[in-house]
Scaffold this active site. Sequence first.
Site, PDB file in Angstrom:
ATOM      1  N   HIS A 131     -44.096  30.676 -22.723  1.00 51.42           N
ATOM      2  CA  HIS A 131     -45.593  29.455 -23.342  1.00 51.42           C
ATOM      3  C   HIS A 131     -46.711  30.629 -22.912  1.00 51.42           C
ATOM      4  O   HIS A 131     -46.489  31.383 -22.323  1.00 51.42           O
ATOM      5  CB  HIS A 131     -45.389  29.066 -21.236  1.00 51.42           C
ATOM      6  CG  HIS A 131     -46.762  27.767 -21.171  1.00 51.42           C
ATOM      7  ND1 HIS A 131     -47.342  28.039 -21.269  1.00 51.42           N
ATOM      8  CD2 HIS A 131     -45.702  26.668 -21.328  1.00 51.42           C
ATOM      9  CE1 HIS A 131     -47.886  26.818 -20.939  1.00 51.42           C
ATOM     10  NE2 HIS A 131     -47.118  25.307 -21.445  1.00 51.42           N
ATOM     11  N   ASP A 208     -42.884  34.181 -14.174  1.00 49.60           N
ATOM     12  CA  ASP A 208     -43.356  32.547 -14.580  1.00 49.60           C
ATOM     13  C   ASP A 208     -41.933  31.370 -14.063  1.00 49.60           C
ATOM     14  O   ASP A 208     -41.410  31.389 -14.588  1.00 49.60           O
ATOM     15  CB  ASP A 208     -43.753  32.261 -16.205  1.00 49.60           C
ATOM     16  CG  ASP A 208     -44.625  31.566 -16.208  1.00 49.60           C
ATOM     17  OD1 ASP A 208     -43.933  30.177 -15.009  1.00 49.60           O
ATOM     18  OD2 ASP A 208     -44.840  30.705 -16.856  1.00 49.60           O
ATOM     19  N   GLN A 211     -40.766  26.554 -14.521  1.00 47.83           N
ATOM     20  CA  GLN A 211     -39.147  25.592 -14.365  1.00 47.83           C
ATOM     21  C   GLN A 211     -38.085  26.584 -13.958  1.00 47.83           C
ATOM     22  O   GLN A 211     -37.027  25.779 -14.373  1.00 47.83           O
ATOM     23  CB  GLN A 211     -38.701  25.742 -16.757  1.00 47.83           C
ATOM     24  CG  GLN A 211     -40.140  25.483 -17.181  1.00 47.83           C
ATOM     25  CD  GLN A 211     -40.613  24.111 -16.847  1.00 47.83           C
ATOM     26  OE1 GLN A 211     -39.682  23.588 -16.839  1.00 47.83           O
ATOM     27  NE2 GLN A 211     -41.335  23.652 -17.669  1.00 47.83           N
ATOM     28  N   LYS A 234     -44.592  20.262 -11.103  1.00 46.69           N
ATOM     29  CA  LYS A 234     -43.102  19.740 -11.857  1.00 46.69           C
ATOM     30  C   LYS A 234     -42.223  20.566 -11.103  1.00 46.69           C
ATOM     31  O   LYS A 234     -41.006  20.121 -11.069  1.00 46.69           O
ATOM     32  CB  LYS A 234     -43.112  21.622 -12.833  1.00 46.69           C
ATOM     33  CG  LYS A 234     -44.142  21.303 -13.763  1.00 46.69           C
ATOM     34  CD  LYS A 234     -44.215  22.246 -14.843  1.00 46.69           C
ATOM     35  CE  LYS A 234     -45.257  23.777 -15.606  1.00 46.69           C
ATOM     36  NZ  LYS A 234     -44.985  21.776 -16.924  1.00 46.69           N
ATOM     37  N   CYS A 372     -45.910  23.952 -26.186  1.00 44.98           N
ATOM     38  CA  CYS A 372     -46.878  25.562 -25.982  1.00 44.98           C
ATOM     39  C   CYS A 372     -46.000  26.958 -25.501  1.00 44.98           C
ATOM     40  O   CYS A 372     -46.146  28.203 -25.372  1.00 44.98           O
ATOM     41  CB  CYS A 372     -47.262  25.358 -24.606  1.00 44.98           C
ATOM     42  SG  CYS A 372     -48.406  23.464 -24.034  1.00 44.98           S
TER      43      CYS A 372
END
Length: 414
Positions: A131, A208, A211, A234, A372
Amino acid sequence: MNAVAPAITGFDAKALRGDFPALQQEVNGQPLIYLDNAATTQKPQAVIDALVNYYARDNSNVHRGAHALSDRATVAFENARNKVVQFINAGSSKEVLWTRGTTESINLVASSYARSVLKTGDRILVSAMEHHSNIVPWQLVAEACGAEVVPIPVSDAGELDIEAYKSLLDERVKLVAVGHVSNALGTVNPIKLIIDLAHSAGAKVLIDGAQGVPHFDVDVQALDCDFYAFSGHKMYGPTGTGVLYGKEALLEQMPPYHGGGEMIKTVSFEGTTFNDLPFKFEAGTPNIGGAVGLAAAVDYLQGLDRAALAAHERALMQYAHDKAAAFEGLKRIGCAKTIAGAFSFLLEGVHPADVGMLLDQQGIAVRTGDHCAQPIMKQFGIPGTVRASFALYNTFEDVDALFAGLEKAKTFLL
Ligand code: PMP
């Protein structure tokens, strides 16, 4: 062969839908089918209630405890932090910093850690499927330090090329920054392997987890990552909330990120001293209500059978894949062996934005565009994809509705 929805025992997504008020509405005259969960999930009533109760009863500023409301707000805020500590199995509350989200968490590490250690000629490895939030902060700091951001190649199936990664890991690499799960392709990266390989080459690792946390149990100590970043919104929590996990020894050594109130011990024109962890990195009034809401989201998730939930999400994904394989003119983008959350595809000869618009007219919310993640879209030679992304409240009927919606869209577009 027609795809058959499997029966998952121990998990009732249909019943859980009732916990989410935003799902109980019609859009364009059709019941809402919400498949844009990788962008943000809907919020359960428990999270909404936690926000309302906080603002209705306890609202005050924290760590300034001269009165009852301030005490209550401080206790709620620090209890929320402790809940996150336990949720990701951090070593202590010193290792869990509140941020506005994954983007700010990564910028914090780039501006503080990376800027203070990088020298000319050093390298930061990021995967080619990241991303923009896990690319641009490193580019900014690399430029300032004379360092270089180097992409780790990704195969046409959308998997990280581990052999290429190994060959990139030399003494110039000071940091590796990789997503737990790709928001654009759904690829689940082998992060434990990535972390161990980086460590054996002397590099630190940021994961990261934007997700990752919504779909997997995350144990930062078992992973042994140096930093793990994620967003509250999220994972069923409020927007504007996020977390940076960092190993205490690294956070101790890092300079402050923002200056202001809360992050100091003493201030004078002769010199300022900084607060202890985690407050050293939390200048200004934090998002107290948001933290309380995020803690309610953690409670909500922990109240579910997480193993059954994961099985449900895997089954949904498999069902979507089976349906996609039988759908003429549909091309999956990203076919990694393990994928979670996001399911990306194109309809032959049709711009993804048109597909999105026609689905929306049928009450089906998906995301279209580059997600993104322009570098990986460029590698695949496409402007973007249609992305359906799943959450705990999605059902096999939602997947059926998506494919029925695509059939209808096709008759308009082709
Ligand atoms: N990384 C990934 C993999 C994401 O999916 C996102 C959000 N789409 C981000 C980072 C940025 O998260 P936020 O906007 O919540 O800071």
